[in-house]
Design a protein around this motif. Structure first.
Motif, PDB file in Angstrom:
ATOM      1  N   ALA A 176      -6.365   4.779  -0.062  1.00 38.79           N
ATOM      2  CA  ALA A 176      -6.354   4.957  -1.527  1.00 38.79           C
ATOM      3  C   ALA A 176      -7.443   5.934  -1.994  1.00 38.79           C
ATOM      4  O   ALA A 176      -7.595   6.153  -3.193  1.00 38.79           O
ATOM      5  CB  ALA A 176      -6.550   3.611  -2.206  1.00 38.79           C
ATOM      6  N   ARG A 177      -8.217   6.500  -1.016  1.00 39.64           N
ATOM      7  CA  ARG A 177      -9.313   7.429  -1.310  1.00 39.64           C
ATOM      8  C   ARG A 177     -10.367   6.818  -2.239  1.00 39.64           C
ATOM      9  O   ARG A 177     -10.963   7.488  -3.068  1.00 39.64           O
ATOM     10  CB  ARG A 177      -8.767   8.719  -1.944  1.00 39.64           C
ATOM     11  N   GLN A 178     -10.580   5.527  -2.076  1.00 44.66           N
ATOM     12  CA  GLN A 178     -11.577   4.820  -2.885  1.00 44.66           C
ATOM     13  C   GLN A 178     -12.872   4.655  -2.058  1.00 44.66           C
ATOM     14  O   GLN A 178     -13.166   3.596  -1.513  1.00 44.66           O
ATOM     15  CB  GLN A 178     -11.045   3.452  -3.334  1.00 44.66           C
ATOM     16  N   TRP A 179     -13.645   5.746  -1.964  1.00 42.16           N
ATOM     17  CA  TRP A 179     -14.825   5.731  -1.114  1.00 42.16           C
ATOM     18  C   TRP A 179     -15.920   4.818  -1.666  1.00 42.16           C
ATOM     19  O   TRP A 179     -16.613   4.136  -0.886  1.00 42.16           O
ATOM     20  CB  TRP A 179     -15.358   7.164  -0.966  1.00 42.16           C
ATOM     21  N   MET A 197       0.803  -1.220   0.000  1.00 41.63           N
ATOM     22  CA  MET A 197       0.000   0.000   0.000  1.00 41.63           C
ATOM     23  C   MET A 197       0.837   1.273   0.000  1.00 41.63           C
ATOM     24  O   MET A 197       0.285   2.370  -0.008  1.00 41.63           O
ATOM     25  CB  MET A 197      -0.957   0.009   1.199  1.00 41.63           C
ATOM     26  N   LYS A 198       2.144   1.122   0.010  1.00 43.43           N
ATOM     27  CA  LYS A 198       2.996   2.307  -0.166  1.00 43.43           C
ATOM     28  C   LYS A 198       2.781   2.882  -1.565  1.00 43.43           C
ATOM     29  O   LYS A 198       3.024   4.048  -1.809  1.00 43.43           O
ATOM     30  CB  LYS A 198       4.458   1.940   0.055  1.00 43.43           C
ATOM     31  N   ASP A 199       2.290   1.994  -2.436  1.00 46.10           N
ATOM     32  CA  ASP A 199       1.852   2.428  -3.766  1.00 46.10           C
ATOM     33  C   ASP A 199       0.319   2.284  -3.786  1.00 46.10           C
ATOM     34  O   ASP A 199      -0.202   1.174  -3.856  1.00 46.10           O
ATOM     35  CB  ASP A 199       2.493   1.552  -4.847  1.00 46.10           C
ATOM     36  N   GLU A 200      -0.400   3.418  -3.680  1.00 47.61           N
ATOM     37  CA  GLU A 200      -1.860   3.388  -3.515  1.00 47.61           C
ATOM     38  C   GLU A 200      -2.594   2.755  -4.692  1.00 47.61           C
ATOM     39  O   GLU A 200      -3.742   2.341  -4.563  1.00 47.61           O
ATOM     40  CB  GLU A 200      -2.386   4.814  -3.296  1.00 47.61           C
ATOM     41  N   THR A 201      -1.918   2.644  -5.836  1.00 46.21           N
ATOM     42  CA  THR A 201      -2.581   2.050  -7.010  1.00 46.21           C
ATOM     43  C   THR A 201      -2.730   0.535  -6.890  1.00 46.21           C
ATOM     44  O   THR A 201      -3.415  -0.097  -7.682  1.00 46.21           O
ATOM     45  CB  THR A 201      -1.781   2.366  -8.285  1.00 46.21           C
ATOM     46  N   LYS A 202      -2.062  -0.044  -5.894  1.00 50.94           N
ATOM     47  CA  LYS A 202      -2.105  -1.507  -5.728  1.00 50.94           C
ATOM     48  C   LYS A 202      -3.212  -1.954  -4.769  1.00 50.94           C
ATOM     49  O   LYS A 202      -3.139  -3.038  -4.192  1.00 50.94           O
ATOM     50  CB  LYS A 202      -0.752  -2.018  -5.233  1.00 50.94           C
ATOM     51  N   LEU A 203      -4.233  -1.097  -4.591  1.00 48.25           N
ATOM     52  CA  LEU A 203      -5.341  -1.437  -3.674  1.00 48.25           C
ATOM     53  C   LEU A 203      -6.013  -2.746  -4.066  1.00 48.25           C
ATOM     54  O   LEU A 203      -6.253  -3.609  -3.212  1.00 48.25           O
ATOM     55  CB  LEU A 203      -6.371  -0.300  -3.653  1.00 48.25           C
ATOM     56  N   ASN A 204      -6.299  -2.930  -5.372  1.00 45.34           N
ATOM     57  CA  ASN A 204      -7.000  -4.144  -5.806  1.00 45.34           C
ATOM     58  C   ASN A 204      -6.182  -5.396  -5.516  1.00 45.34           C
ATOM     59  O   ASN A 204      -6.727  -6.443  -5.140  1.00 45.34           O
ATOM     60  CB  ASN A 204      -7.337  -4.067  -7.297  1.00 45.34           C
ATOM     61  N   GLU A 205      -4.864  -5.300  -5.687  1.00 41.49           N
ATOM     62  CA  GLU A 205      -3.981  -6.443  -5.395  1.00 41.49           C
ATOM     63  C   GLU A 205      -4.029  -6.782  -3.911  1.00 41.49           C
ATOM     64  O   GLU A 205      -4.065  -7.957  -3.522  1.00 41.49           O
ATOM     65  CB  GLU A 205      -2.554  -6.091  -5.814  1.00 41.49           C
ATOM     66  N   VAL A 206      -4.061  -5.743  -3.081  1.00 42.05           N
ATOM     67  CA  VAL A 206      -4.146  -5.941  -1.621  1.00 42.05           C
ATOM     68  C   VAL A 206      -5.468  -6.604  -1.258  1.00 42.05           C
ATOM     69  O   VAL A 206      -5.505  -7.553  -0.455  1.00 42.05           O
ATOM     70  CB  VAL A 206      -4.000  -4.583  -0.898  1.00 42.05           C
TER      71      VAL A 206
END
Length: 452
Positions: free
Chosen positions: A72-75, A29-38
């Motif tokens: 990730a600000r993905q509300w 999550m240090k890279d916010e674009t990897k939310l889906n992978e997390v």
């Protein structure tokens, strides 16, 4: 015992696995674009911990999902996962509670009002009918009501808050319950729903205000009760509310607030129709030493306490200016303010003065001419008759008007039974006196015989 109440025993402890997974996810999550992978890593883990009935680990996973969505600000994604995860088969109560509590903390961190409303609505949907998150649902509803009120939608705010029956909540703190009930009262008053306000007020146990820490809520409660009873012109109830307000230590410690509260007690007491309760309250209030600080109001109270006529011209001369406008050192109350309500209360005050005088006349007169009665009351003959008729209808006094002779008779005609009872009492009293006299004569004769 139903399925929802049955205790579920943990089969496998996944705490170490969760520790490892969350550590890996933190790095990703240090890279916010990897939310889906997390999320792809956490969702299967959530199923494992839920199936094994590991409530603590499941709760940690759910909380982590919410946190990562927030990071990730993905509300939108957060809302979807809150709904999906809460509906999973055999989802654990403790885990849902943890997730809802975490999401609740993020409500105030939303970037805009639209996002905030969507998150609140999502959480309210998830918590519907779930007793174990009833407190969170209540707080969310309060936030939603505040938003509606801020938008000028007072009716909607009141209706949505009325849905909560917080008095039945077993886990909610007593102070928080009181705050919710007072807020419900305030919103009902704001939309002029006085009947519902009264219903809600009866849910509040005033013994809860005995604790000093609740005195701020006590003052707020009585302010709302005063507003409610003023609408219905229940002056004696308003007087009692102000007395409770006045008796609060933090009011008595402030000289100015104490005097203003006591003035309101006195004025609403004088505005109250006469009855035994009102009379008893007046005599007890007159013993209050703080009346010395407001001499003009004490003098007014003295007039109503004394069994003498109160001349309206004298009231206008000695009291009107101070009651309506106050003095340089002593401010007036808003009871007789220069508006429609204040003017109506001044008219009611005049009626109370006339009623007081009528009662005094009924006490000292058995018969009086209508013209003489009108002169004593500073009224026209028609007005005097009207006031007298109202008091007789209310059974405050007993009187009859002979309009042909223009005579008012205050003495009530006794029934034969009442006459007989009075005669019997008088006869018993007379026989008691005679017996006592005979006893004293015998005693004197005996003493005299011994001496001789």
């Amino acid at each position: 015992m139903g399925d929802s109440d049955r205790l579920v025993k943990m089969e496998i402890d996944y705490s170490s696995v969760v520790d490892q997974k969350l550590k890996e996810c933190d790095e990703l999550m240090k890279d916010e674009t990897k939310l889906n992978e997390v999320l792809d890593r956490l969702l299967p883990l959530e199923k494992q911990t839920r199936t094994a009935a590991d409530a603590i680990s499941t709760g940690r996973v759910l909380v982590a999902i919410i946190k990562y969505c927030y990071a990730a600000r993905q509300w939108e994604q957060m809302n979807e996962h809150i709904i999906t995860l809460s509906k999973r088969r055999s989802q654990l109560k403790q885990a849902i509670t943890k997730m809802v509590q975490e999401a609740y903390e993020l409500v105030e961190k939303t970037p805009d009002l639209d996002t905030k409303l969507k998150l609140i609505e999502t959480l309210r949907n998830v918590t519907t009918g779930k007793i174990f998150v009833e407190n969170e649902r209540a707080r969310l509803t309060k936030k939603l009501a505040d938003i509606y009120e801020g938008q000028g939608k007072t009716k909607e705010a009141a209706e949505i808050l009325q849905e909560l029956q917080v008095e039945t909540y077993g886990t909610m703190d007593r102070r928080e319950k009181l705050e919710f009930l007072l807020e419900q009262m305030r919103l009902c008053l704001a939309k002029n729903d006085y009947i519902r306000t009264q219903i809600i007020s009866k849910k509040i146990n005033i013994k809860a205000f005995e604790d000093e820490s609740a005195h701020d809520l006590k003052l707020k409660y009585y302010e709302l009760m005063i507003e409610m009873d003023l609408h219905d012109k229940n002056y004696f109830d308003v007087c009692q509310h102000y007395k409770h307000y006045y008796d609060t230590p933090r009011i008595k410690q402030d000289s100015e607030k104490m005097k203003q509260a006591l003035k309101h007690v006195i004025l609403y007491l004088t505005l109250s129709p006469y009855n035994n309760e009102q009379s008893d309250f007046l005599h007890r209030l007159f013993l209050d030493k703080n009346l010395e600080e407001i001499p003009k109001y004490k003098e007014l109270l003295q007039r109503f306490k004394t069994q003498e006529l109160i001349h309206w011209k004298d009231v206008l001369k000695n009291f009107e200016n101070e009651l309506k406008n106050g003095t340089k050192d002593d401010l007036a109350t808003n009871v007789f303010a220069k508006n429609d309500d204040g003017n109506k209360r001044w008219e009611d005050f005049k009626i109370r003065v006339v009623e007081h005088n009528m009662r005094i006349m009924a006490k000292y007169y058995t018969r009086v001419r209508t013209q003489k009665m009108a002169e004593l009351l500073d009224l026209t003959r028609d007005e005097a008759e009207q006031f007298l008729s109202n008091l007789v209808s209310n059974k405050t006094i007993n009187a009859k008007i002979d309009r042909l002779q223009n005579i008012v008779t205050f003495q009530q005609k006794q029934s034969p039974q009442e006459t007989l009872n009075e005669w019997s009492v008088n006869l018993n009293s007379l026989m008691t006196i005679i017996n006592k006299t005979c006893h004293l004569i015998n005693k004197e004769e005996t003493v005299h015989a011994v001496r001789t």
